[in-house]
Design a protein around this motif. Structure first.
Motif, PDB file in Angstrom:
ATOM      1  N   ILE A 317       0.857  -1.088   0.146  1.00 32.05           N
ATOM      2  CA  ILE A 317       0.096  -0.107  -0.033  1.00 32.05           C
ATOM      3  C   ILE A 317       0.713   1.280   0.098  1.00 32.05           C
ATOM      4  O   ILE A 317       0.478   2.301  -0.567  1.00 32.05           O
ATOM      5  N   SER A 318       2.025   1.319   0.486  1.00 35.29           N
ATOM      6  CA  SER A 318       2.830   2.388   0.530  1.00 35.29           C
ATOM      7  C   SER A 318       3.471   2.494  -0.771  1.00 35.29           C
ATOM      8  O   SER A 318       3.915   3.678  -1.195  1.00 35.29           O
ATOM      9  N   LYS A 319       3.792   1.483  -1.381  1.00 38.41           N
ATOM     10  CA  LYS A 319       4.363   1.803  -2.668  1.00 38.41           C
ATOM     11  C   LYS A 319       3.301   2.469  -3.805  1.00 38.41           C
ATOM     12  O   LYS A 319       3.601   3.515  -4.447  1.00 38.41           O
ATOM     13  N   LEU A 320       1.975   2.226  -3.548  1.00 34.85           N
ATOM     14  CA  LEU A 320       0.997   2.948  -4.288  1.00 34.85           C
ATOM     15  C   LEU A 320       0.822   4.380  -3.712  1.00 34.85           C
ATOM     16  O   LEU A 320       0.867   5.274  -4.745  1.00 34.85           O
ATOM     17  N   PRO A 337     -13.630   3.621 -11.557  1.00 31.81           N
ATOM     18  CA  PRO A 337     -12.760   2.385 -11.201  1.00 31.81           C
ATOM     19  C   PRO A 337     -12.645   1.703 -12.491  1.00 31.81           C
ATOM     20  O   PRO A 337     -13.436   1.577 -13.420  1.00 31.81           O
ATOM     21  N   ASN A 338     -11.230   1.182 -12.802  1.00 30.84           N
ATOM     22  CA  ASN A 338     -11.007   0.220 -13.798  1.00 30.84           C
ATOM     23  C   ASN A 338     -12.042  -0.895 -14.017  1.00 30.84           C
ATOM     24  O   ASN A 338     -12.307  -1.609 -13.069  1.00 30.84           O
ATOM     25  N   LYS A 357      -4.919  -5.883 -10.027  1.00 29.79           N
ATOM     26  CA  LYS A 357      -5.130  -4.750 -11.180  1.00 29.79           C
ATOM     27  C   LYS A 357      -4.777  -3.703 -10.652  1.00 29.79           C
ATOM     28  O   LYS A 357      -4.165  -2.803 -11.532  1.00 29.79           O
ATOM     29  N   ILE A 358      -5.141  -3.256  -9.497  1.00 31.54           N
ATOM     30  CA  ILE A 358      -4.659  -2.028  -9.070  1.00 31.54           C
ATOM     31  C   ILE A 358      -3.180  -1.885  -8.769  1.00 31.54           C
ATOM     32  O   ILE A 358      -2.736  -0.665  -9.158  1.00 31.54           O
ATOM     33  N   ARG A 366       3.677   4.496 -13.458  1.00 28.13           N
ATOM     34  CA  ARG A 366       4.878   4.911 -13.389  1.00 28.13           C
ATOM     35  C   ARG A 366       5.543   5.020 -14.623  1.00 28.13           C
ATOM     36  O   ARG A 366       6.282   5.874 -14.885  1.00 28.13           O
ATOM     37  N   HIS A 367       5.300   4.300 -15.702  1.00 28.13           N
ATOM     38  CA  HIS A 367       5.701   4.187 -16.989  1.00 28.13           C
ATOM     39  C   HIS A 367       5.230   4.937 -17.864  1.00 28.13           C
ATOM     40  O   HIS A 367       5.834   5.137 -19.159  1.00 28.13           O
ATOM     41  N   GLU A 368       4.151   5.550 -17.828  1.00 31.26           N
ATOM     42  CA  GLU A 368       3.386   6.575 -18.920  1.00 31.26           C
ATOM     43  C   GLU A 368       4.181   7.709 -18.852  1.00 31.26           C
ATOM     44  O   GLU A 368       4.448   8.609 -17.673  1.00 31.26           O
ATOM     45  N   THR A 369       4.179   8.312 -20.050  1.00 31.15           N
ATOM     46  CA  THR A 369       4.851   9.663 -20.169  1.00 31.15           C
ATOM     47  C   THR A 369       3.966  10.744 -20.868  1.00 31.15           C
ATOM     48  O   THR A 369       3.854  11.729 -20.601  1.00 31.15           O
ATOM     49  N   ASN A 370       2.642  10.278 -21.480  1.00 29.41           N
ATOM     50  CA  ASN A 370       1.671  11.228 -22.039  1.00 29.41           C
ATOM     51  C   ASN A 370       0.882  11.633 -20.643  1.00 29.41           C
ATOM     52  O   ASN A 370       0.296  10.837 -19.988  1.00 29.41           O
ATOM     53  N   LYS A 371       0.735  13.035 -20.807  1.00 28.79           N
ATOM     54  CA  LYS A 371      -0.013  13.615 -19.614  1.00 28.79           C
ATOM     55  C   LYS A 371      -1.366  13.212 -19.428  1.00 28.79           C
ATOM     56  O   LYS A 371      -1.828  13.154 -18.453  1.00 28.79           O
ATOM     57  N   ALA A 372      -2.071  13.120 -20.771  1.00 30.23           N
ATOM     58  CA  ALA A 372      -3.618  12.887 -20.592  1.00 30.23           C
ATOM     59  C   ALA A 372      -3.616  11.479 -20.083  1.00 30.23           C
ATOM     60  O   ALA A 372      -4.605  11.259 -19.351  1.00 30.23           O
ATOM     61  N   GLU A 373      -2.824  10.541 -20.539  1.00 30.95           N
ATOM     62  CA  GLU A 373      -2.816   9.331 -19.969  1.00 30.95           C
ATOM     63  C   GLU A 373      -2.629   9.001 -18.756  1.00 30.95           C
ATOM     64  O   GLU A 373      -3.297   8.357 -17.987  1.00 30.95           O
ATOM     65  N   GLN A 374      -1.687   9.816 -18.153  1.00 31.03           N
ATOM     66  CA  GLN A 374      -1.173   9.776 -16.795  1.00 31.03           C
ATOM     67  C   GLN A 374      -2.401  10.141 -16.025  1.00 31.03           C
ATOM     68  O   GLN A 374      -2.701   9.873 -14.783  1.00 31.03           O
ATOM     69  N   SER A 375      -3.039  11.348 -16.358  1.00 28.05           N
ATOM     70  CA  SER A 375      -4.326  11.708 -15.787  1.00 28.05           C
ATOM     71  C   SER A 375      -5.382  10.910 -15.728  1.00 28.05           C
ATOM     72  O   SER A 375      -5.961  10.397 -14.539  1.00 28.05           O
ATOM     73  N   ARG A 376      -5.505  10.110 -16.705  1.00 27.33           N
ATOM     74  CA  ARG A 376      -6.807   9.017 -16.816  1.00 27.33           C
ATOM     75  C   ARG A 376      -6.510   7.782 -16.171  1.00 27.33           C
ATOM     76  O   ARG A 376      -7.285   7.313 -15.144  1.00 27.33           O
ATOM     77  N   ILE A 377      -5.071   7.453 -15.946  1.00 31.64           N
ATOM     78  CA  ILE A 377      -4.926   6.369 -15.252  1.00 31.64           C
ATOM     79  C   ILE A 377      -4.731   6.662 -13.794  1.00 31.64           C
ATOM     80  O   ILE A 377      -5.235   5.762 -12.685  1.00 31.64           O
ATOM     81  N   LYS A 378      -4.350   7.631 -13.290  1.00 31.88           N
ATOM     82  CA  LYS A 378      -4.367   8.322 -11.950  1.00 31.88           C
ATOM     83  C   LYS A 378      -5.785   8.263 -11.257  1.00 31.88           C
ATOM     84  O   LYS A 378      -6.138   7.683 -10.052  1.00 31.88           O
ATOM     85  N   GLY A 379      -6.716   8.695 -12.039  1.00 36.06           N
ATOM     86  CA  GLY A 379      -8.054   8.653 -11.535  1.00 36.06           C
ATOM     87  C   GLY A 379      -8.598   7.241 -11.470  1.00 36.06           C
ATOM     88  O   GLY A 379      -9.289   7.116 -10.559  1.00 36.06           O
ATOM     89  N   GLN A 380      -8.259   6.240 -12.557  1.00 34.52           N
ATOM     90  CA  GLN A 380      -8.904   4.913 -12.344  1.00 34.52           C
ATOM     91  C   GLN A 380      -8.020   4.410 -10.877  1.00 34.52           C
ATOM     92  O   GLN A 380      -8.607   3.512 -10.234  1.00 34.52           O
ATOM     93  N   LEU A 381      -6.563   4.395 -10.850  1.00 41.29           N
ATOM     94  CA  LEU A 381      -6.177   4.198  -9.836  1.00 41.29           C
ATOM     95  C   LEU A 381      -6.853   4.247  -8.468  1.00 41.29           C
ATOM     96  O   LEU A 381      -7.139   3.544  -7.519  1.00 41.29           O
ATOM     97  N   ILE A 382      -6.995   5.759  -8.257  1.00 43.94           N
ATOM     98  CA  ILE A 382      -7.758   6.158  -7.104  1.00 43.94           C
ATOM     99  C   ILE A 382      -8.976   5.645  -6.787  1.00 43.94           C
ATOM    100  O   ILE A 382      -9.504   5.248  -5.941  1.00 43.94           O
TER     101      ILE A 382
END
Length: 476
Positions: A317-320, A337-338, A357-358, A366-382
């Motif tokens: 959980i700390s890694k996340l 949610p994803n 999956k989380i 961590r590996h995504e460089t596209n800002k829009a994709e980072q935003s989408r994945i971050k929202g799904q992660l949370i």
């Protein structure tokens, strides 16, 4: 998305179809408030909290009920032993229970009926069972006549001998049948008691849930939950009382039970030195880590609680939270949610698959460089984490709370690398001290304690080897 749940009543996984479209009633057996909650008590709270979150995410109008048993013989005995009033004991332990469950990110139920608030309803149901020939009075007691119900034992699938043995009740001479169970029992002047047509007394444990579930959800409702240990006799007897009181009308439509919890491979027991209250484990880990440690095992499987497993959950959980820290400047996208996380949870609450999956979402971010994709994945992660009761605070709050815990001899590193979250090596003097404690425990034949120390060192990457010359160690 379709939800499937394993229905204990039918011994198979079934599609969940509510009695009333769009609405769900769920009743979960709550605590008997005579002492602090242990981690076995907490497991069903965490499991059914996830189910409640999932049902609401799927769009159901959920009424979630979890009771408080505040009149029971264990409470009477504990109050006498502590030298305090029953009211003082139940008030204190109920407040502690609420605090402990909140620390595990468990949302409160919609309704929390207390047994003492429903005594009149219990008296009415008992009188109805007597009138219908399903119960009888004997020496101040009222007992349910199990022979009056043709399919008694159907829920648990036990035969007659197993039921008598499993009930663990006194085979009193006033019983018509050894398996008959108490609906009402007499109270002495120094015990809690209520006036009734059967004499001054107090209810049996099983009748309490039958009445409280009916009062809050109706005669028939969708989901009844609890630990596997409650299937018999408690839930079996609830079915008997409720169905017979209402001329065979169905009681709960889906029975959902979580598996047993053991500690270091053994039944939790104070005599074995492996008894863990929720407050005990919260001294060593955050509430989210404790919660995750429970959710990494499928709810129907036995859960083996170890310090090593809790340390693993703390690290994961700390890694996340480290990832959320590193991407703090990235705006989070829609909190949805994803779909794979939802799909895993809809498959009989497969929280293990959902968390994998989380973790994968964290790696993607961590590996995504596209800002829009980072935003989408971050929202799904949370959002995916929150569907499981995780990632509900800021990374700043998480690490502030975490740093106050006595987790290790040295503080944790907040950021080690782009990929990993690790701890500082445990120093040699601390290793030697723990080995000495382990040797002492072995000499005293306190093997559970010795195993616990071995697991604790293993969680730090320290492997022990016992030989003729004593115990040696090496770093993994």
């Amino acid at each position: 998305m379709t939800l499937y749940l394993y229905n204990t009543a039918h011994r198979k996984k079934e599609e969940f179809v509510p009695m009333v479209p769009g609405k769900v009633g769920m009743y979960v057996c709550g605590p008997t408030v005579y002492d602090f909650a242990h981690i076995g008590n907490a497991r069903p709270v965490v499991v059914f909290d996830v189910l409640a979150r999932l049902l609401r995410h799927l769009g159901y109008d959920l009424t979630y009920v979890r009771n408080i048993t505040d009149v029971e013989d264990k409470i009477i005995e504990a109050a006498a032993r502590n030298g305090e009033s029953i009211e003082a004991l139940t008030t204190r332990t109920t407040e502690a229970y609420h605090e402990d469950m909140a620390a595990l990110n468990a949302l409160p139920p919609d309704l929390e009926p207390r047994a003492t608030q429903h005594i009149d309803g219990m008296i009415r149901m008992i009188a109805k069972l007597i009138e219908k020939g399903h119960a009888y009075e004997a020496e101040g007691h009222v007992l349910f006549d199990v022979t009056s119900m043709a399919d008694y034992g159907k829920l648990s699938g036990r035969n007659r001998e197993e039921m008598i043995e499993g009930a663990r009740v006194e085979v009193a001479p006033y019983k018509k049948d050894p398996a008959d169970f108490v609906l009402w029992k007499p109270s002495t002047s120094d015990m809690p008691g209520w006036d009734s047509p059967f004499g001054r007394g107090r209810p049996g444990w099983h009748i309490e849930c039958s009445v409280m579930s009916e009062a809050t959800l109706g005669v028939t409702f969708d989901i009844h939950g609890g630990g596997r240990d409650l299937i018999f006799p408690h839930h079996e007897n609830e079915v008997a009382q409720s169905c017979c009181a209402h001329d065979g009308a169905p009681f709960a439509r889906y029975w959902v039970h979580n598996g047993f919890l053991m500690v270091n491979g053994k039944k939790m027991s104070k005599s074995l030195g492996n008894f863990r209250t929720v407050q005990d484990v919260l001294m060593d880990a955050t509430g989210e880590a404790v919660r995750l440690c429970m959710l990494k095992t499928h709810y129907r499987k036995p859960l083996n609680w170890t310090d090593y497993g809790l340390d693993q959950a703390s690290t994961e959980i700390s890694k996340l939270y480290v990832i959320l820290k590193d991407f703090d400047q990235v705006d989070k996208g829609p909190l949805k949610p994803n779909p794979d996380v939802v799909r895993a949870l809809c498959n009989d609450l497969d929280t293990h698959a959902a968390f994998l999956k989380i973790q994968d979402l964290g790696k993607q971010l961590r590996h995504e460089t596209n800002k829009a994709e980072q935003s989408r994945i971050k929202g799904q992660l949370i959002a995916s984490g929150q569907l499981m009761g995780l990632l509900e605070q800021t990374w700043q709050d998480y690490f502030q709370k975490r740093d106050t815990l006595r987790l290790y001899e040295n503080a944790w590193e907040v950021r080690i690398s782009d990929e990993e979250f690790t701890i500082k090596p445990i120093p040699e003097p601390s290793i030697q001290n723990l080995i000495e404690q382990r040797n002492k425990a072995k000499a005293e034949k306190n093997y559970p304690k010795a195993d616990e120390i071995r697991d604790q060192l293993k969680s730090h990457g320290i492997l022990l080897e016992d030989g003729p010359g004593g115990t040696t160690w090496k770093r993994a």
